[in-house]
Design an enzyme around this catalytic site. Structure first.
Site, PDB file in Angstrom:
ATOM      1  N   CYS A   1       0.241  -7.881   4.649  1.00  0.00           N
ATOM      2  CA  CYS A   1       1.647  -8.291   4.655  1.00  0.00           C
ATOM      3  C   CYS A   1       1.919  -9.537   3.821  1.00  0.00           C
ATOM      4  O   CYS A   1       2.048  -9.460   2.605  1.00  0.00           O
ATOM      5  CB  CYS A   1       2.124  -8.473   6.097  1.00  0.00           C
ATOM      6  SG  CYS A   1       3.930  -8.477   6.251  1.00  0.00           S
TER       7      CYS A   1
ATOM      8  N   LYS B   1      -6.071 -11.783   8.042  1.00  0.00           N
ATOM      9  CA  LYS B   1      -4.915 -12.192   7.254  1.00  0.00           C
ATOM     10  C   LYS B   1      -5.052 -13.653   6.839  1.00  0.00           C
ATOM     11  O   LYS B   1      -5.197 -14.549   7.676  1.00  0.00           O
ATOM     12  CB  LYS B   1      -3.642 -11.991   8.082  1.00  0.00           C
ATOM     13  CG  LYS B   1      -2.332 -12.166   7.331  1.00  0.00           C
ATOM     14  CD  LYS B   1      -1.180 -11.780   8.247  1.00  0.00           C
ATOM     15  CE  LYS B   1       0.152 -11.752   7.533  1.00  0.00           C
ATOM     16  NZ  LYS B   1       1.230 -11.289   8.458  1.00  0.00           N
TER      17      LYS B   1
ATOM     18  N   GLU C   1       0.441  -2.480   9.544  1.00  0.00           N
ATOM     19  CA  GLU C   1       0.139  -3.735  10.217  1.00  0.00           C
ATOM     20  C   GLU C   1       0.515  -3.614  11.687  1.00  0.00           C
ATOM     21  O   GLU C   1       1.563  -3.077  12.037  1.00  0.00           O
ATOM     22  CB  GLU C   1       0.930  -4.884   9.575  1.00  0.00           C
ATOM     23  CG  GLU C   1       0.656  -6.236  10.200  1.00  0.00           C
ATOM     24  CD  GLU C   1       1.424  -7.372   9.549  1.00  0.00           C
ATOM     25  OE1 GLU C   1       0.974  -8.532   9.679  1.00  0.00           O
ATOM     26  OE2 GLU C   1       2.475  -7.114   8.912  1.00  0.00           O
TER      27      GLU C   1
END
Length: 313
Positions: free
Chosen positions: A191, A150, A71
């Protein structure tokens, strides 16, 4: 630069003797196995240097077929500076500009040069007035075949330990991401997406046999939850899970400090390969027949009670 740690883990499995025709450069891929490499690298304040460093890490991935970056590999992980490093990220099928989108352009060129697939970690994306935390998937022809923004933004406040609010700078994505590959369907999250079992279930429902999460857990949440969540998502959905973290910043004045420990998890929940906090390339060879073996041996997905509960999307 820190030296690269290499680890190669092989697990036994029944080999499946089928072949898959996919691209001119990868015309006869054995889809019973998949060699993966996780490039755990750090990022500094110089974007061009970060891109060069990532390209060098890709060159160290030996004969891996699928590479994963961390990331936010082209920039410091900071809401205050995301805008400085952001670039346009092309849509699936579009070609990146080396001037406007240098990070994505490097990924497409590297994939084509090495004849590999790349799950390109994430970079700050600029789209109009909005910024996103975005991952692209590039095939071995250098084409963008997947794009994930995301979905769940990292907004937490653990009293006395850590406060972070991605929503101060970023907008959330609104689409789950799956990509067809020679080895089956890959699901992508970034994440904090890892913390949401419903998202992983949705990816499995869409055919995923492998989930990939570039992620930067920190020194508070990492030791407690990083491996636990990976193993949970793998066992819940009976598939492989790959995670790739940035290397830990050990400078005298670090910003966000990542936990590291990029890992490969089997459908049984085993840690097949991992590393510590420093820069490393983690290697593993996945025996993909383990997915069907787990699903047939413990057929919980066939035993779900849709009359009592159901995930709707």
């Amino acid at each position: 630069r820190a030296s690269y740690l290499r680890s190669l883990v092989r697990t036994s499995s029944i080999r499946i003797s089928r072949r898959y025709q996919f691209t001119a450069q990868m015309s006869t891929v054995d889809v019973s196995t998949l060699k993966v490499a996780l490039c755990q690298i750090g990022a500094g304040s110089d974007k061009d240097a970060n891109i060069t460093h990532a390209a060098a890490a890709i060159e160290k991935t030996a004969d891996a077929q699928l590479l994963v970056l961390p990331e936010c590999w082209n920039a410091p992980y900071s809401t205050a500076t995301f805008h400085k490093y952001a670039e346009p990220v092309p849509k699936v099928g579009e070609v990146p500009s080396p001037v406007e989108s240098p990070s994505i352009y490097m990924l497409t060129e590297a994939a084509k040069k090495r004849n590999v697939w790349i799950v390109g970690g994430s970079v700050p994306e600029r789209d109009g007035d909005n910024l996103y935390n975005t991952c692209v998937v590039v095939n071995n022809n250098g084409a963008i075949v997947g794009k994930h923004r995301k979905v769940h933004l990292f907004d937490i406040d653990v009293p006395g330990k850590i406060t972070f609010k991605e929503s101060d700078a970023l907008s959330p994505g609104n689409e789950p991401t799956t990509v067809e590959t020679p080895w089956g369907i890959i699901g992508v999250g970034i994440c904090y997406d890892l913390r949401f079992p419903e998202y992983a279930i949705l990816l499995r429902q869409r055919g995923a046999r492998l989930l990939v999460y570039p992620g930067a857990f920190n020194m508070v949440t990492g030791p407690a939850h990083w491996e636990l969540l990976q193993r949970g998502r793998a066992v819940d959905n009976q598939l492989f899970v790959l995670t790739c973290s940035p290397a830990r910043d050990t400078s005298p004045t670090p910003g966000y400090v990542a936990w590291g420990h990029s890992s490969v998890i089997s459908p049984w929940g085993e840690v097949l390969a991992t590393t510590e906090a420093e820069e490393a390339v983690v290697f593993a060879e996945l025996q993909l027949g383990k997915v069907e073996e787990m699903r047939e041996g413990i057929p919980c997905w066939k035993q779900k009670r849709d009359d009592i509960y159901k995930l709707q999307s």
